[in-house]
Design a protein around this motif. Structure first.
Motif, short mmCIF file in Angstrom:
data_model
loop_
_atom_site.label_atom_id
_atom_site.label_comp_id
_atom_site.label_asym_id
_atom_site.label_seq_id
_atom_site.Cartn_x
_atom_site.Cartn_y
_atom_site.Cartn_z
N GLY A 117 82.64 9.27 35.59
CA GLY A 117 82.66 9.88 34.26
C GLY A 117 82.50 11.40 34.28
O GLY A 117 82.18 12.00 33.26
N LEU A 118 82.75 12.04 35.44
CA LEU A 118 82.42 13.47 35.50
C LEU A 118 83.26 14.33 34.56
O LEU A 118 82.75 15.28 33.95
CB LEU A 118 82.45 14.01 36.94
N HIS A 119 84.54 13.98 34.38
CA HIS A 119 85.36 14.79 33.46
C HIS A 119 84.92 14.55 32.01
O HIS A 119 84.90 15.46 31.20
CB HIS A 119 86.85 14.44 33.60
N LEU A 120 84.54 13.31 31.74
CA LEU A 120 84.07 12.99 30.38
C LEU A 120 82.77 13.73 30.09
O LEU A 120 82.59 14.30 29.01
CB LEU A 120 83.87 11.47 30.23
N ALA A 121 81.86 13.73 31.05
CA ALA A 121 80.56 14.41 30.85
C ALA A 121 80.79 15.89 30.54
O ALA A 121 80.21 16.45 29.60
CB ALA A 121 79.69 14.24 32.09
N ARG A 122 81.67 16.53 31.34
CA ARG A 122 81.94 17.96 31.12
C ARG A 122 82.58 18.19 29.75
O ARG A 122 82.22 19.11 29.03
CB ARG A 122 82.91 18.49 32.18
N LEU A 123 83.51 17.30 29.40
CA LEU A 123 84.23 17.45 28.13
C LEU A 123 83.26 17.32 26.95
O LEU A 123 83.26 18.14 26.02
CB LEU A 123 85.31 16.37 28.04
N GLU A 124 82.40 16.27 27.01
CA GLU A 124 81.43 16.06 25.92
C GLU A 124 80.55 17.28 25.74
O GLU A 124 80.28 17.72 24.63
CB GLU A 124 80.48 14.92 26.29
N MET A 125 80.08 17.80 26.87
CA MET A 125 79.16 18.95 26.79
C MET A 125 79.88 20.18 26.25
O MET A 125 79.36 20.90 25.40
CB MET A 125 78.55 19.25 28.16
N ARG A 126 81.11 20.41 26.73
CA ARG A 126 81.85 21.59 26.27
C ARG A 126 82.08 21.51 24.76
O ARG A 126 81.83 22.48 24.03
CB ARG A 126 83.19 21.68 27.02
N ILE A 127 82.50 20.34 24.28
CA ILE A 127 82.81 20.19 22.85
C ILE A 127 81.53 20.40 22.02
O ILE A 127 81.53 21.09 21.00
CB ILE A 127 83.42 18.81 22.58
N LEU A 128 80.42 19.81 22.48
CA LEU A 128 79.17 19.95 21.72
C LEU A 128 78.72 21.41 21.66
O LEU A 128 78.35 21.92 20.60
CB LEU A 128 78.06 19.09 22.34
N PHE A 129 78.78 22.10 22.81
CA PHE A 129 78.28 23.49 22.81
C PHE A 129 79.22 24.42 22.04
O PHE A 129 78.76 25.38 21.42
CB PHE A 129 77.94 23.97 24.23
N GLU A 130 80.50 24.11 22.02
CA GLU A 130 81.39 24.92 21.18
C GLU A 130 81.01 24.77 19.71
O GLU A 130 80.96 25.74 18.96
CB GLU A 130 82.85 24.57 21.45
N GLU A 131 80.70 23.54 19.32
CA GLU A 131 80.29 23.27 17.94
C GLU A 131 78.97 24.01 17.63
O GLU A 131 78.82 24.66 16.60
CB GLU A 131 80.13 21.75 17.76
N ILE A 132 78.02 23.91 18.57
CA ILE A 132 76.72 24.57 18.39
C ILE A 132 76.91 26.09 18.27
O ILE A 132 76.34 26.74 17.39
CB ILE A 132 75.77 24.21 19.56
N LEU A 133 77.75 26.65 19.15
CA LEU A 133 77.94 28.11 19.14
C LEU A 133 78.68 28.56 17.88
O LEU A 133 78.45 29.66 17.38
CB LEU A 133 78.71 28.54 20.40
N ASP A 134 79.54 27.69 17.35
CA ASP A 134 80.23 28.02 16.09
C ASP A 134 79.25 28.08 14.93
O ASP A 134 79.44 28.85 14.00
CB ASP A 134 81.25 26.92 15.74
#
Ligand code: HEM
Length: 429
Positions: A380-397
């Motif tokens: 699940g390494l690509h999924l883990a990275r994707l989930e984190m990237r999407i969440l932090f983009e939302e947080i930073l927005d």
């Protein structure tokens, strides 16, 4: 070289889940061990655990992980387990030391056949198809955080539920069944932390525990058999559908293999990403300048995500068994010996990382081993990275600033570790 054997207090520290909650003293200990005896024999002073070799250097953990013929997962427990736990598993399964028969407790030839079924699904190209759904979950999660603000505990509000929702969605478990799935996982893996173990299993006899675990295995198997039947009738695009319709050597997966597959994805996919997500937020909350920098330049998000995964190392170890006599770092290991690949120690090896304890988002060559390597490398390494990237983009927005609002606390756990509380104060945009 004579086999180096750990002092009793060192052995206790390596085995004790509380050492992993304390963290810094453990990193100090690993620094000492790695420098002097990178392959060290651990003998539990009370003999409640079988002896094993502690592997602390990055290069050795990497080499062992990639040599899947010499180092096996199935004959001995693939996660550190005490003798009583191993006996219980062998009794329940009729011989296997691992309670659940799944990817991490299997070797070739069965392991690659099972893994191949879902490997494509977890690749970035396919994950693109669920990106919009994950974004929606991230948005709802950050809505909840903002509604609870300006001070909140990030773990129960964000980092724990978000990866759980994602993984349940890909397994096709409807939201109303999530608490049941979580409870069953906790019953099966009996938490080592009193705050996280809500099953009340702490003071039970081995017989009582075995009854509960057996009940959980049966519940899981029945639940996923029904779900698989439903996906055979109404196929979708999720992992549940692939497994329900998958075959090995022309035969559909038997109910135990099917349940084992669902369980490993469910179990491997949430606490791990929760821990690295909380770790990334801790790093940002401790460094407002870094938060401002990455808010202004989103190309830095990927580096933050990768470094958070190294810095937190959510999966702290896996075990292997030597399938032949072999030498590692000058130490002779005998066929049948048990080894602990300590990812925490390896990811803090100064031979691989400059200033390993520093959170350095711009590390080039971040060759961390938090996802393992070789045939069992995290599916699940690509999924883990994707989930984190999407969440932090939302947080930073949506947030202008974040800071710590109290003392973060780590969980007691030798296996999957990380923060169990992270109080933050923030300003929404
Ligand atoms: C295996 C770490 C997220 C599914 C592993 C292994 C590690 C690991 C260390 C064993 C590797 C080895 O033995 O060499 C992590 C970390 C994660 C994460 C640090 C998050 C930051 C996920 C997610 C999923 C997942 C999101 C799926 C939804 C699996 C599975 C395996 C695995 C199925 C077993 C693979 C096999 O044995 O072939 N993971 N994982 N993991 N992981 Fe992850």
């Amino acid at each position: 070289m004579n086999a180096p054997v750990a002092k009793p207090e060192t052995a206790i520290a390596v085995i004790d889940p509380k050492s992993y909650a304390a963290w810094d003293p453990l990193l100090d200990l690993f620094d000492e061990i790695r420098a002097e005896t990178p392959v060290l024999r651990i003998e539990s002073p009370t003999d409640d655990h079988a002896p094993f070799w502690l592997i602390t250097r990055h290069e050795d953990v990497m080499r062992i992980s990639k040599d899947n013929a010499t180092f096996l997962n199935s004959p001995r427990p693939s996660v550190l387990t005490n003798r009583a736990g191993e006996d219980l598993a062998r009794q329940i399964t009729g011989g296997s030391p691992n309670l659940v028969q799944s990817l991490v407790s299997l070797d070739a030839p069965k392991h690659p056949k099972l893994r191949r079924l879902t490997q494509e699904w977890f690749m970035p190209k396919n994950l693109k198809l669920i990106e919009a759904d994950i974004k929606e979950l991230a948005k709802r999660t950050v809505d909840r955080l903002i509604a609870a603000g300006p001070e909140a505990d990030f773990v129960p509000l964000v980092s724990a539920p978000y990866p759980l929702h994602v993984v349940m969605q890909i397994l096709g478990v409807p939201e109303e069944d999530e608490p049941r799935m979580l409870f069953l996982t906790q019953q099966m893996f009996g938490g080592q932390d009193e705050d996280l173990n809500k099953t009340g299993m702490a003071n039970l006899s081995p017989e009582q525990i075995s009854q509960i675990v057996l009940g959980a295995v049966k519940d899981f198997t029945e639940y996923f058999e029904k779900l698989a039947e439903e996906r055979r009738q109404n196929p979708g695009k999720d992992v549940a559908t692939i497994l329900a319709n998958g075959t090995i050597d022309g035969q559909p997966l038997d109910p135990l293999d099917l349940a084992g597959y669902y369980i490993i994805v469910a179990a491997a996919g949430h606490d791990t990403t929760s821990a690295s997500t909380a770790g990334a937020m801790l790093a940002l909350a401790k460094d407002p300048e870094q938060f401002a920098k990455v808010k202004a330049d989103r190309s830095l998000v990927a580096g933050i995500v990768e470094e958070a995964i190294r810095w937190t190392t959510p999966v702290q170890h896996f075990m292997r068994m030597a399938n032949e006599d072999v030498e590692i770092a000058g130490v002779q290991i005998a066929k049948g010996d048990w080894l602990m690949l300590n990812y925490v120690a390896a990811n803090h090896d100064p031979a691989q990382f400059d200033e390993p304890r520093k959170f350095e988002a711009a590390r080039d060559q971040n060759r961390h081993i938090a996802f393992g390597a070789g045939a069992h490398q995290c599916l699940g390494l690509h999924l883990a990275r994707l989930e984190m990237r999407i969440l932090f983009e939302e947080i930073l927005d949506r947030l202008d600033s974040v800071e710590l609002a109290g003392e973060p606390k780590r969980a007691n756990s030798t296996f999957v570790g990380g923060l169990k509380t992270l109080p933050i104060r923030f300003r929404a945009s």
